[in-house]
Design a protein around this motif. Structure first.
Motif, PDB file in Angstrom:
ATOM      1  N   LEU A 202       0.834  -1.205   0.000  1.00 31.01           N
ATOM      2  CA  LEU A 202       0.000   0.000   0.000  1.00 31.01           C
ATOM      3  C   LEU A 202       0.867   1.252   0.000  1.00 31.01           C
ATOM      4  O   LEU A 202       0.556   2.233  -0.696  1.00 31.01           O
ATOM      5  N   LYS A 203       1.958   1.225   0.753  1.00 29.38           N
ATOM      6  CA  LYS A 203       2.896   2.359   0.761  1.00 29.38           C
ATOM      7  C   LYS A 203       3.507   2.566  -0.619  1.00 29.38           C
ATOM      8  O   LYS A 203       3.653   3.695  -1.093  1.00 29.38           O
ATOM      9  N   VAL A 204       3.881   1.457  -1.276  1.00 25.52           N
ATOM     10  CA  VAL A 204       4.462   1.554  -2.624  1.00 25.52           C
ATOM     11  C   VAL A 204       3.441   2.138  -3.597  1.00 25.52           C
ATOM     12  O   VAL A 204       3.763   2.989  -4.433  1.00 25.52           O
ATOM     13  N   TYR A 205       2.205   1.675  -3.491  1.00 28.06           N
ATOM     14  CA  TYR A 205       1.123   2.188  -4.333  1.00 28.06           C
ATOM     15  C   TYR A 205       0.943   3.691  -4.144  1.00 28.06           C
ATOM     16  O   TYR A 205       0.826   4.449  -5.119  1.00 28.06           O
ATOM     17  N   ARG A 206       0.931   4.149  -2.876  1.00 30.33           N
ATOM     18  CA  ARG A 206       0.785   5.578  -2.600  1.00 30.33           C
ATOM     19  C   ARG A 206       1.956   6.370  -3.192  1.00 30.33           C
ATOM     20  O   ARG A 206       1.778   7.460  -3.744  1.00 30.33           O
ATOM     21  N   GLU A 207       3.145   5.810  -3.078  1.00 29.99           N
ATOM     22  CA  GLU A 207       4.331   6.466  -3.649  1.00 29.99           C
ATOM     23  C   GLU A 207       4.206   6.566  -5.164  1.00 29.99           C
ATOM     24  O   GLU A 207       4.556   7.579  -5.771  1.00 29.99           O
ATOM     25  N   ALA A 208       3.695   5.509  -5.774  1.00 28.44           N
ATOM     26  CA  ALA A 208       3.525   5.515  -7.221  1.00 28.44           C
ATOM     27  C   ALA A 208       2.551   6.597  -7.666  1.00 28.44           C
ATOM     28  O   ALA A 208       2.758   7.266  -8.681  1.00 28.44           O
ATOM     29  N   LEU A 209       1.499   6.786  -6.908  1.00 29.33           N
ATOM     30  CA  LEU A 209       0.510   7.813  -7.247  1.00 29.33           C
ATOM     31  C   LEU A 209       1.097   9.218  -7.148  1.00 29.33           C
ATOM     32  O   LEU A 209       0.708  10.116  -7.911  1.00 29.33           O
ATOM     33  N   LEU A 210       2.016   9.408  -6.222  1.00 27.02           N
ATOM     34  CA  LEU A 210       2.568  10.747  -5.984  1.00 27.02           C
ATOM     35  C   LEU A 210       3.612  11.158  -7.014  1.00 27.02           C
ATOM     36  O   LEU A 210       3.741  12.329  -7.333  1.00 27.02           O
ATOM     37  N   GLY A 211       4.383  10.189  -7.523  1.00 25.07           N
ATOM     38  CA  GLY A 211       5.490  10.519  -8.424  1.00 25.07           C
ATOM     39  C   GLY A 211       5.125  10.423  -9.885  1.00 25.07           C
ATOM     40  O   GLY A 211       3.993  10.099 -10.250  1.00 25.07           O
ATOM     41  N   SER A 212       6.116  10.690 -10.739  1.00 25.52           N
ATOM     42  CA  SER A 212       5.860  10.679 -12.182  1.00 25.52           C
ATOM     43  C   SER A 212       6.868   9.872 -12.989  1.00 25.52           C
ATOM     44  O   SER A 212       6.663   9.657 -14.185  1.00 25.52           O
ATOM     45  N   ASP A 213       7.958   9.414 -12.374  1.00 24.72           N
ATOM     46  CA  ASP A 213       9.004   8.703 -13.106  1.00 24.72           C
ATOM     47  C   ASP A 213       8.563   7.256 -13.364  1.00 24.72           C
ATOM     48  O   ASP A 213       8.644   6.409 -12.481  1.00 24.72           O
ATOM     49  N   GLU A 214       8.107   7.003 -14.586  1.00 25.53           N
ATOM     50  CA  GLU A 214       7.593   5.669 -14.914  1.00 25.53           C
ATOM     51  C   GLU A 214       8.699   4.640 -15.073  1.00 25.53           C
ATOM     52  O   GLU A 214       8.465   3.446 -14.883  1.00 25.53           O
ATOM     53  N   LEU A 215       9.891   5.057 -15.442  1.00 25.07           N
ATOM     54  CA  LEU A 215      10.997   4.109 -15.576  1.00 25.07           C
ATOM     55  C   LEU A 215      11.446   3.603 -14.207  1.00 25.07           C
ATOM     56  O   LEU A 215      11.909   2.471 -14.076  1.00 25.07           O
ATOM     57  N   ALA A 216      11.298   4.444 -13.179  1.00 27.10           N
ATOM     58  CA  ALA A 216      11.671   4.043 -11.824  1.00 27.10           C
ATOM     59  C   ALA A 216      10.584   3.173 -11.191  1.00 27.10           C
ATOM     60  O   ALA A 216      10.888   2.235 -10.451  1.00 27.10           O
ATOM     61  N   MET A 217       9.316   3.489 -11.479  1.00 25.65           N
ATOM     62  CA  MET A 217       8.188   2.717 -10.967  1.00 25.65           C
ATOM     63  C   MET A 217       7.198   2.508 -12.112  1.00 25.65           C
ATOM     64  O   MET A 217       6.263   3.296 -12.300  1.00 25.65           O
ATOM     65  N   ARG A 220       3.345   3.133 -12.472  1.00 26.96           N
ATOM     66  CA  ARG A 220       2.794   4.469 -12.722  1.00 26.96           C
ATOM     67  C   ARG A 220       2.218   4.586 -14.132  1.00 26.96           C
ATOM     68  O   ARG A 220       1.279   5.356 -14.358  1.00 26.96           O
ATOM     69  N   SER A 221       2.779   3.837 -15.068  1.00 23.10           N
ATOM     70  CA  SER A 221       2.281   3.909 -16.443  1.00 23.10           C
ATOM     71  C   SER A 221       0.844   3.423 -16.527  1.00 23.10           C
ATOM     72  O   SER A 221       0.082   3.858 -17.392  1.00 23.10           O
ATOM     73  N   ILE A 222       0.461   2.531 -15.618  1.00 24.92           N
ATOM     74  CA  ILE A 222      -0.915   2.029 -15.562  1.00 24.92           C
ATOM     75  C   ILE A 222      -1.807   3.004 -14.801  1.00 24.92           C
ATOM     76  O   ILE A 222      -2.908   3.346 -15.237  1.00 24.92           O
ATOM     77  N   LEU A 223      -1.315   3.478 -13.674  1.00 27.54           N
ATOM     78  CA  LEU A 223      -2.123   4.322 -12.799  1.00 27.54           C
ATOM     79  C   LEU A 223      -2.359   5.713 -13.376  1.00 27.54           C
ATOM     80  O   LEU A 223      -3.379   6.341 -13.074  1.00 27.54           O
ATOM     81  N   LYS A 224      -1.446   6.195 -14.197  1.00 27.93           N
ATOM     82  CA  LYS A 224      -1.511   7.578 -14.646  1.00 27.93           C
ATOM     83  C   LYS A 224      -1.828   7.753 -16.132  1.00 27.93           C
ATOM     84  O   LYS A 224      -1.790   8.857 -16.652  1.00 27.93           O
ATOM     85  N   GLN A 225      -2.200   6.651 -16.826  1.00 30.64           N
ATOM     86  CA  GLN A 225      -2.364   6.749 -18.276  1.00 30.64           C
ATOM     87  C   GLN A 225      -3.631   7.505 -18.692  1.00 30.64           C
ATOM     88  O   GLN A 225      -3.667   8.100 -19.755  1.00 30.64           O
ATOM     89  N   GLY A 226      -4.662   7.507 -17.865  1.00 28.21           N
ATOM     90  CA  GLY A 226      -5.821   8.343 -18.145  1.00 28.21           C
ATOM     91  C   GLY A 226      -6.687   7.944 -19.318  1.00 28.21           C
ATOM     92  O   GLY A 226      -7.600   8.688 -19.696  1.00 28.21           O
ATOM     93  N   LEU A 227      -6.416   6.803 -19.923  1.00 31.98           N
ATOM     94  CA  LEU A 227      -7.178   6.356 -21.091  1.00 31.98           C
ATOM     95  C   LEU A 227      -8.192   5.279 -20.744  1.00 31.98           C
ATOM     96  O   LEU A 227      -9.294   5.247 -21.291  1.00 31.98           O
TER      97      LEU A 227
END
Length: 236
Positions: A202-217, A220-227
């Motif tokens: 859950l902590k990792v998930y929250r971190e993923a939501l906060l950041g933007s570097d998809e290569l590092a996590m 994020r490409s799934i959570l932030k794709q908006g499509l």
């Protein structure tokens, strides 16, 4: 575009996930005459797979295919194909057509073209895509800073399957050579389900939501794709 379904325990999560998957598959069959069920390995979805296998669904019309695979033979430890055959393709679901990713080629890169050809025959859009998430922020076999990751995360790419060589870690284990659905392929799913359990994840998930570097996590490409909508299932 992210819906959170958080439960007080894993039993409730499994019950909800099982019902949600059954409903989505039935809807796909009703609308298109068949359905595509893209599945990941892991302990979190396993009880849901076992429960689904006993559901009286028209399994002959449900195409089951892997989201990702370690480049190992089915007889070797870590094979997602062997896992899915053991826990999902049983009981009523034994009738389901199944598509794995491992080819006879020595490397995933050599097998990519054959895998792409086979996956191109699956009916699309995929009805359900089951994803997990590692403590390093990977999902499918989209591992942080892996060889092949940038191409695999291109949302405009036409390739469904991508060979990946992950950086060896505690999360990857010995098998760093993988085949995975690309982000573009995952986004051809009507219903993306991301399964997470435990406080650390859950902590990792929250971190993923906060950041933007998809290569590092890469999750994020799934959570932030908006499509496409993503449903996140979590329990302690």
């Amino acid at each position: 575009m992210v819906e959170e379904k958080f439960y007080s325990d894993r039993e409730r999560l499994v019950q909800a996930l099982t019902q949600d998957c059954a409903s989505a598959l039935q809807k796909g069959i009703k609308e298109h005459g068949q359905a595509s069920f893209m599945v990941s390995g892991g302990s979190t979805p396993e009880p849901a797979y076992r429960a689904l296998s006993k559901r009286p669904l028209p399994w002959q019309q449900i195409n089951v295919a892997l989201v990702d695979e370690r480049w190992v033979e089915k007889t070797e430890k870590g094979s997602n194909q062997a896992f899915i055959e053991k826990c999902l393709l049983q009981n009523n679901a034994a009738e389901a057509p199944f598509l794995g990713m491992k080819t006879p080629h020595a490397t995933a890169a050599e097998g990519q073209a054959d895998c792409e050809c086979a996956y191109g025959e699956l009916p699309r859009p995929f009805d359900i895509c089951i994803l997990g998430m590692g403590g390093d922020g990977h999902t499918a076999s989209l591992f942080p800073h892996a060889q092949g990751l940038e191409a695999a995360l291109d949302p405009e790419a036409t390739q469904l399957c991508r060979a990946i060589t992950a950086k060896k870690s505690e999360v990857t284990g010995e098998h760093t050579e993988r085949m995975t659905l690309s982000l573009a392929a995952i986004l051809q799913s009507q219903d993306i389900k991301l399964l997470i359990t435990g406080e650390e994840k859950l902590k990792v998930y929250r971190e993923a939501l906060l950041g933007s570097d998809e290569l590092a996590m890469p999750v994020r490409s799934i959570l932030k794709q908006g499509l496409k909508p993503v449903t996140v299932y979590w329990a302690p």
